[in-house]
Write an enzyme that holds these catalytic residues in place. Structure first.
Site, PDB file in Angstrom:
ATOM      1  CB  THR B 149       0.420   3.300  -5.056  1.00  0.00           C
ATOM      2  OG1 THR B 149       1.410   2.302  -4.787  1.00  0.00           O
ATOM      3  CG2 THR B 149       0.461   4.363  -3.985  1.00  0.00           C
ATOM      4  CD  GLU B 150      -2.512   6.877  -2.589  1.00  0.00           C
ATOM      5  OE1 GLU B 150      -3.681   6.723  -2.176  1.00  0.00           O
ATOM      6  OE2 GLU B 150      -1.551   7.064  -1.819  1.00  0.00           O
ATOM      7  CG  PHE B 151      -8.054   1.693  -5.563  1.00  0.00           C
ATOM      8  CD1 PHE B 151      -7.272   0.879  -4.779  1.00  0.00           C
ATOM      9  CD2 PHE B 151      -9.402   1.373  -5.687  1.00  0.00           C
ATOM     10  CE1 PHE B 151      -7.808  -0.214  -4.098  1.00  0.00           C
ATOM     11  CE2 PHE B 151      -9.953   0.288  -5.015  1.00  0.00           C
ATOM     12  CZ  PHE B 151      -9.149  -0.503  -4.218  1.00  0.00           C
TER      13      PHE B 151
END
Lengths: 409, 410
Positions: B149-151
């Site tokens: 998630t979100e890199f």
């Protein structure tokens, strides 16, 4: 630049925020180089003010000022003041008429570049200066009659004076976008004619020494030690302030979080009604009425309180919110408050939305994280607008309107 | 050969409605609200579907048909899939068609788009597993490449990937940000690996070329505006001097929602694909193919967590203030009790609250400047977001209590 300020009050002879705002604005303007003659409708010692000339228009005793407060527009026809010189009773309208006479005479000698009038109280004198002497007029609106009446009607005489002043002014300064919108929407004044200059905290309030006086509110302190959260509001108990909505919200919040103590500080025509309402809602035990407070006692309330609520139906600015912020309160403001336009670390609600207000009060009282985030944020924000910025804005307006000065008078 | 690896992230959270303290313990519906309210998931999903999902899926599918060498990778969250199934199932159908061509790869991630890795490893793995099996069920595709998630990425996650990620889930690689502070002089246009990794590799976002499209495309204050295909093609050619793999990673909603159709973003993309493929040596590759293009050029170490957000590229947008920390700590602290109940609806409600959008809405970092955080929030303020979230948590606590009572009775 020479400025004729038409005012109604200056501290300590003030009944509300108008005098405080006028004093701070004038002080900042003077340090920007403005040369100010400030006219008040009474005679009193203002020798502590050395940055401008305070001029008395009437020989009234300032004691009577409290009886003819700038905000009690409903009472303008009431006979309230004994005029010592003429041995008869006069009303605000009489005072205004004499104020005008004085200005008319004063301008024979004094030749200002701009006339700056504050609220409907002195608009007539401003109009006169413009009509008779060709002076550019700046109308400064701290509150409109719509605000004072809680957006319900209002006094038609005041409306008429307000309207004429706004139409005649070369430029209008409003204390918030909300006020600008009222001036535009309700009085039909062109949008571009109105500038916004917010208020800021009273310099004396920020700089003066203050320490909490423990014996003022012993009971509240004891309750705090028991885990109570103190929610306060400060102001005149009038319809404008939306306090009955707040009382209903208090009852709802207490139903979810009993350890809440509400402090209603102030006085006004709604006082008995509010006490009755607290009883009807069975929350009298959680509601404290302090009566009218000022000075140390007022600051002690801010100091002891955790949450400050501004519940106004319509609030042109709302200086008390900044004062409460200075004392570390979490702010909950109605979206109808001008001060909400300049603060971001606050919780907001619509004045009628009792459930949302209750929800917000409960949320802050239950969560230390929410409380501290809001406190940290507001401590960085509440001094962002300075009186210097406001004075610069005014000077910009003066420069604009002085083009309108007519010399063929 | 020169390759573009185009990767798009598809996600919608379940936003918590204006769930007040007066709803707590009475009404356990946190998600559904009046269609026209600010937090209406249905309204927002349908709006974005119309502006972005439909036109962009059509654009991708059209290019798949035209060019056998056109490839796209997409990560699609579980919460998006559920909303699409409910409000616009044709989107699922379309993804299925595209995956079947072999030109679209689905990337693995947490089902709920959560930051569970940083709070609870077990929860993290169970969400990754759930996502993998749901993608398998819906599209008959087994995810081989992972993104968090979100890199979000750090060495610990790199180590997890190379061990559990590889062994339990069959992941061969992972995507993350190609942030200068980490890469130094190295270029994101190569394949890398985590320190000591033997099974898995890393693909790093070329953030300059990605953000030229994702953020700057319609910015009239940008000195390169308007961005033409000629100009961009030229930048791609230049960038290939630093390595032949260009990783263009961005949010799917770039197309149509963040950059509106009238900015010309769809025409730009259509034209760019055609132009790129008109050169003999140029290709598009999926993430799996990109991982195999070359041997890892180097090891990259990221001891501190990196994300693709804001200028800081860290987790501060999700865990930067005490409200966010408190909300997440209380949420994850309830996990074992929630799972013990075996109550599927309760567990599902709890898991939906792990979606990272919730703490994002509570971000106060740039709240004062009224920037992207404010724009993408369905709440009046970060404080309201926190309030409604915490009310939902209180309701979960109430349900837990009730459940315990029930179980003690029986």
């Amino acid at each position: 630049m020479k400025i004729l300020m038409l005012g109604w009050e200056l501290p300590p002879h003030n009944s509300g925020g108008l005098g405080v705002a006028c004093l701070n604005l004038s002080r900042a303007l003077a340090s920007e180089g403005a040369d100010i003659d400030f006219v008040v409708p009474y005679t009193a010692d203002h020798s502590d003010i050395d940055f401008m000339k305070v001029v008395s228009a009437l020989k009234l005793d300032p004691l009577f000022r409290y009886g003819m407060g700038a905000y009690d527009s409903q009472k303008i026809e009431e006979v309230i003041i004994p005029d010592a010189s003429e041995q008869k009773l006069i009303s605000i309208r009489d005072v205004q008429a004499k104020y005008c006479d004085f200005i008319n005479e004063y301008l024979m000698e004094f030749k200002p570049d701009v006339v700056h009038a504050h609220d409907w109280l002195t608009f007539e004198a401003g109009i006169l200066a413009k009509k008779n002497y060709g002076l550019p007029l700046v109308a400064h609106v701290h509150a409109t009659e719509f605000d004072r009446s809680g957006m319900n009607g209002g006094n038609p005489v005041v409306h008429a004076i307000e309207y004429e002043g706004l139409v005649m002014a070369d430029k209008i300064i409003a204390v918030s976008k909300a006020t600008k919108k009222i001036i535009h929407d309700r009085y039909g004044i062109p949008w571009d004619k109105i500038d916004v200059a917010y208020n800021s905290l009273d310099e004396d309030f920020v700089t003066s020494d203050y320490s909490f006086k423990a014996d003022h509110y012993k009971y509240i302190e004891a309750m705090k030690r028991l885990g109570y959260t103190v929610v306060s509001t400060v102001g005149r108990f009038t319809i404008q302030k939306g306090l009955s909505h707040m009382m209903h919200a208090a009852a709802r919040a207490i139903s979810k979080e009993p350890k809440l103590l509400f402090v209603f500080a102030g006085d006004g025509e709604e006082r008995e009604q509010l006490m009755q309402l607290a009883a009807d809602l069975h929350i009298s035990n959680n509601v404290i009425f302090t009566g009218f407070v000022r000075g140390q006692r007022l600051r002690d309330i801010y100091e002891i309180s955790d949450i400050f609520v501004m519940s106004s139906v319509s609030e042109p600015f709302g200086l008390t919110a900044l004062e409460a912020a200075h004392h570390g309160n979490v702010l909950i403001l109605t979206k109808q408050s001008g001060v909400a336009e300049v603060l971001k670390s606050v919780m907001e609600y619509d004045f009628w939305d009792e459930e949302k207000l209750a929800d917000e009060i409960v949320a802050v009282s239950k969560s230390g994280a929410l409380k501290s985030t809001l406190q940290d944020g507001i401590s960085r924000e509440y001094l962002k607008i300075s009186w210097d910025d406001i004075a610069k804005k005014c000077i910009q307006v003066y420069n604009e309107v002085s083009k309108h000065k007519r010399n063929n008078f | 050969m020169r390759a573009i690896c185009l990767y798009l992230h598809v996600h919608q959270p379940y936003r918590v409605r204006a769930y007040s303290i007066f709803n707590v313990a009475r009404d356990h519906n946190y998600w559904n609200t009046d269609f026209y309210s600010k937090q209406s998931n249905e309204r927002i999903f349908k709006k974005v579907a119309e502006k972005s999902y439909h036109p962009m899926f059509d654009l991708i599918e059209g290019n798949i048909k035209r060019f056998p060498d056109f490839k796209v990778s997409m990560s699609i969250t579980g919460t998006w899939l559920e909303q699409a199934e409910e409000w616009d199932p044709s989107l699922i159908e379309q993804v299925r068609r595209m995956v079947a061509t072999g030109q679209v790869e689905i990337i693995g991630e947490t089902y709920y788009h959560s930051l569970a890795f940083f709070h609870n490893r077990e929860e993290f793995e169970s969400q990754v597993a759930r996502h993998q099996s749901r993608i398998q069920e819906l599209f008959g595709f087994k995810t081989r490449v992972f993104r968090d998630t979100e890199f979000a990425y750090n060495d610990e996650l790199g180590a997890w990937l190379d061990n559990e990620g590889f062994n339990k889930f069959g992941f061969r690689g992972m995507l993350t940000e190609g942030w200068d502070k980490v890469l130094g002089w190295r270029s994101p246009n190569h394949v890398y690996r985590a320190p000591g990794a033997v099974n898995t590799r890393l693909l790093l976002k070329n953030y300059r070329l990605s953000d030229d499209i994702a953020f700057r495309f319609s910015d009239r204050g940008w000195k390169e505006w308007p961005l033409t295909v000629d100009k961009y093609q030229n930048w791609l050619d230049m960038d290939c001097l630093r390595g032949n793999l260009i990783n263009l990673f961005m949010d799917f909603e770039t197309f149509g929602e963040n950059q509106w159709a009238d900015t010309g973003i769809f025409e730009f993309m259509n034209c760019l694909i055609e132009r790129w493929l008109s050169v003999y040596e140029n290709k598009f590759v999926t993430c799996s193919e990109a991982l195999e293009l070359e041997e890892p050029a180097d090891e990259v170490s990221m001891p501190q967590t990196v994300t693709w957000a804001d200028t800081e590229r860290d987790l501060s947008a999700w865990a930067g203030n005490s409200m966010q920390e408190e909300a997440e700590n209380i949420l994850y602290g309830m996990r074992s009790e929630i799972l013990e109940t075996g109550d599927q609806r309760l567990i599902e409600d709890w898991r939906r609250l792990t979606t990272s959008d919730h703490p994002y809405y509570m971000c106060t970092k740039y709240w004062n400047d009224g920037d992207v955080h404010a724009y993408f929030s369905p709440y009046d303020s970060p404080y309201d977001a926190f309030m409604y979230f915490m009310n939902a948590i209180r309701d979960l606590q109430y349900r837990l209590l009730n459940d315990k009572k029930k179980r003690n009775l029986s």
